[in-house]
Design a protein around this motif. Structure first.
Motif, mmCIF file in Angstrom:
data_model
loop_
_atom_site.group_PDB
_atom_site.id
_atom_site.type_symbol
_atom_site.label_atom_id
_atom_site.label_comp_id
_atom_site.label_asym_id
_atom_site.label_seq_id
_atom_site.Cartn_x
_atom_site.Cartn_y
_atom_site.Cartn_z
ATOM 1 N N ALA A 201 0.570 -1.308 -0.205
ATOM 2 C CA ALA A 201 -0.049 0.094 -0.050
ATOM 3 C C ALA A 201 1.107 0.669 -0.242
ATOM 4 C CB ALA A 201 -0.983 -0.261 1.892
ATOM 5 N N ARG A 202 1.897 1.395 0.520
ATOM 6 C CA ARG A 202 2.863 2.633 0.588
ATOM 7 C C ARG A 202 3.446 2.565 -0.540
ATOM 8 N NH1 ARG A 202 7.970 1.098 3.966
ATOM 9 N NH2 ARG A 202 9.114 0.377 1.485
ATOM 10 N N ASP A 203 4.097 1.949 -1.313
ATOM 11 C CA ASP A 203 4.602 2.036 -2.151
ATOM 12 C C ASP A 203 4.126 1.961 -3.883
ATOM 13 O OD1 ASP A 203 6.772 1.576 -0.271
ATOM 14 O OD2 ASP A 203 7.733 -0.606 -1.027
ATOM 15 N N GLY A 204 2.797 1.852 -3.615
ATOM 16 C CA GLY A 204 1.950 1.698 -4.985
ATOM 17 C C GLY A 204 0.696 2.731 -4.601
ATOM 18 N N ARG A 205 0.525 3.051 -6.053
ATOM 19 C CA ARG A 205 -0.870 3.890 -6.674
ATOM 20 C C ARG A 205 -1.741 4.268 -7.134
ATOM 21 N NH1 ARG A 205 1.335 7.007 -11.723
ATOM 22 N NH2 ARG A 205 -0.169 8.130 -11.181
ATOM 23 N N HIS A 206 -2.538 4.127 -5.732
ATOM 24 C CA HIS A 206 -4.783 3.656 -6.349
ATOM 25 C C HIS A 206 -4.102 2.612 -6.023
ATOM 26 C CE1 HIS A 206 -4.077 7.365 -8.712
ATOM 27 N NE2 HIS A 206 -3.268 6.779 -9.772
ATOM 28 N N VAL A 207 -3.478 2.227 -4.801
ATOM 29 C CA VAL A 207 -3.789 0.784 -4.432
ATOM 30 C C VAL A 207 -5.499 0.483 -3.935
ATOM 31 C CG1 VAL A 207 -3.720 -0.887 -2.396
ATOM 32 C CG2 VAL A 207 -1.619 0.310 -4.355
ATOM 33 N N ARG A 208 -6.197 -0.107 -3.606
ATOM 34 C CA ARG A 208 -7.586 -0.858 -3.779
ATOM 35 C C ARG A 208 -7.233 -2.273 -3.195
ATOM 36 N NH1 ARG A 208 -11.928 -0.685 -8.221
ATOM 37 N NH2 ARG A 208 -13.149 -1.681 -6.225
ATOM 38 N N ARG A 209 -7.947 -2.508 -1.459
ATOM 39 C CA ARG A 209 -7.815 -3.457 -1.132
ATOM 40 C C ARG A 209 -8.836 -4.220 -0.017
ATOM 41 N NH1 ARG A 209 -3.571 -1.624 3.468
ATOM 42 N NH2 ARG A 209 -4.432 0.547 3.684
ATOM 43 N N ASP A 210 -9.249 -5.452 -0.721
ATOM 44 C CA ASP A 210 -10.243 -6.151 0.029
ATOM 45 C C ASP A 210 -10.509 -6.268 1.735
ATOM 46 O OD1 ASP A 210 -8.655 -8.288 1.015
ATOM 47 O OD2 ASP A 210 -9.146 -9.633 -0.241
ATOM 48 N N ALA A 211 -11.820 -6.472 2.109
ATOM 49 C CA ALA A 211 -11.794 -6.812 3.426
ATOM 50 C C ALA A 211 -10.980 -7.445 4.346
ATOM 51 C CB ALA A 211 -13.482 -7.512 3.479
ATOM 52 N N ALA A 212 -9.959 -8.523 3.341
ATOM 53 C CA ALA A 212 -8.567 -8.519 4.481
ATOM 54 C C ALA A 212 -7.187 -8.212 4.421
ATOM 55 C CB ALA A 212 -8.747 -10.396 3.596
ATOM 56 N N CYS A 213 -7.826 -6.540 3.773
ATOM 57 C CA CYS A 213 -6.781 -6.261 3.909
ATOM 58 C C CYS A 213 -5.675 -6.507 2.319
ATOM 59 C CB CYS A 213 -5.928 -5.744 4.665
ATOM 60 S SG CYS A 213 -4.812 -4.306 4.767
ATOM 61 N N ARG A 214 -6.156 -7.189 1.094
ATOM 62 C CA ARG A 214 -4.607 -8.124 0.399
ATOM 63 C C ARG A 214 -5.480 -6.565 -0.766
ATOM 64 N NH1 ARG A 214 -7.456 -12.925 2.084
ATOM 65 N NH2 ARG A 214 -9.136 -13.250 0.162
ATOM 66 N N PRO A 215 -4.251 -6.021 -1.620
ATOM 67 C CA PRO A 215 -4.350 -5.205 -2.838
ATOM 68 C C PRO A 215 -5.242 -6.124 -3.410
ATOM 69 C CG PRO A 215 -2.050 -5.122 -1.755
ATOM 70 C CD PRO A 215 -2.505 -6.741 -0.716
ATOM 71 N N VAL A 216 -6.030 -5.928 -4.409
ATOM 72 C CA VAL A 216 -6.702 -6.566 -5.304
ATOM 73 C C VAL A 216 -6.591 -5.157 -6.676
ATOM 74 C CG1 VAL A 216 -8.496 -7.318 -3.879
ATOM 75 C CG2 VAL A 216 -8.817 -5.444 -4.834
ATOM 76 N N LYS A 217 -6.081 -4.475 -6.740
ATOM 77 C CA LYS A 217 -5.582 -3.336 -7.286
ATOM 78 C C LYS A 217 -5.215 -2.477 -7.346
ATOM 79 C CE LYS A 217 -8.329 -0.893 -11.405
ATOM 80 N NZ LYS A 217 -9.122 -0.196 -11.650
ATOM 81 N N GLY A 218 -4.039 -1.822 -8.240
ATOM 82 C CA GLY A 218 -3.179 -1.081 -8.051
ATOM 83 C C GLY A 218 -1.730 -0.975 -9.062
ATOM 84 N N LEU A 219 -1.149 0.238 -9.218
ATOM 85 C CA LEU A 219 0.490 -0.085 -9.624
ATOM 86 C C LEU A 219 1.683 0.101 -9.054
ATOM 87 C CD1 LEU A 219 -1.370 3.156 -11.977
ATOM 88 C CD2 LEU A 219 -1.127 0.615 -12.963
ATOM 89 N N TRP A 220 2.596 -0.044 -9.296
ATOM 90 C CA TRP A 220 3.935 -0.366 -9.122
ATOM 91 C C TRP A 220 4.458 0.095 -9.705
ATOM 92 C CZ3 TRP A 220 -0.069 -3.525 -6.980
ATOM 93 C CH2 TRP A 220 -1.195 -3.453 -5.759
#
Length: 212
Positions: A82-101
């Motif tokens: 989440a810190r290193d990415g852009r436009h990061v979206r996470r699910d209810a369990a905090c797993r990134p499901v979308k983003g740019l790195w």
């Protein structure tokens, strides 16, 4: 062609009031900052003990207990993504499901969390052989989950696999432009945790710092 007097006056004022900058002028502060960082890295490296690596016997990733829970349901790995990415979206369990790195090791732009890994700049197995073998379990866990020092970095999965557990004498980032920061980060981590370096490792780090 004849320009109206007002238009000419506006053009002259614009050129007079707006300072002209060149890429060289903009790059100068960055070069000075890199030079200062390299000088500090060399100073820290000079203070590190030089020794032969310890045995790998007894090592396992579980001895460092990554990844620990940070806040809510998020663990360290998810926090770094989440810190290193852009436009990061996470699910209810905090797993990134979308983003740019962006992977600084090889310059790859990653559009899926499946393409990304969180790298330990100083690999856990390498830290073990550099002195972490003698640490307490709590200190090893703190090392593996350190979000303050430059130990954790999002990189491409392929770069992380290529690096494995090797040190700078056996592996360097594909992008030469990242050598300076990579060496400085490696030294910063080792200096903070008082891990020793080998003779070949030290020579490789000094060589990379020449690119700063």
């Amino acid at each position: 062609m004849i320009f109206p007097r007002r238009a000419v006056l506006v053009a002259v004022l614009t050129l007079t009031l707006i300072p002209l900058t060149t890429p060289q002028a903009e790059a100068e502060p960055r070069k000075q900052s890199q030079a200062a960082g390299a000088a500090l890295a060399r100073h820290m490296l000079a203070r590190l003990k030089v020794a032969r690596p310890l045995s790998i016997r007894g090592y396992s990733r579980e001895r460092f207990q990554p990844w620990e829970r940070r806040s809510g349901r998020c663990d360290t790995r998810e926090t770094v993504l989440a810190r290193d990415g852009r436009h990061v979206r996470r699910d209810a369990a905090c797993r990134p499901v979308k983003g740019l790195w962006y992977s600084p090791y090889d310059g790859k732009r990653l559009r899926s969390e499946k393409q990304a890994d969180v790298d330990h700049v100083v690999p856990l197995a390498y830290a073990w052989r550099s002195g972490a073998k003698r640490w307490s379990q709590a200190k090893r866990r703190a090392f593996a989950n350190d979000l303050i020092r430059p130990e954790l970095l999002t990189v491409s999965h392929s770069a992380n696999i290529a690096k494995g557990g090797r040190g700078p004498q056996g592996w360097r980032p594909q992008r030469r432009a990242h050598w300076c920061r990579y060496a400085a980060s490696w030294i910063t981590v080792k200096h903070h945790y008082r891990l020793f370096v080998t003779r070949k490792e030290k020579a490789a780090l000094l060589n990379m710092l020449r690119t700063c």
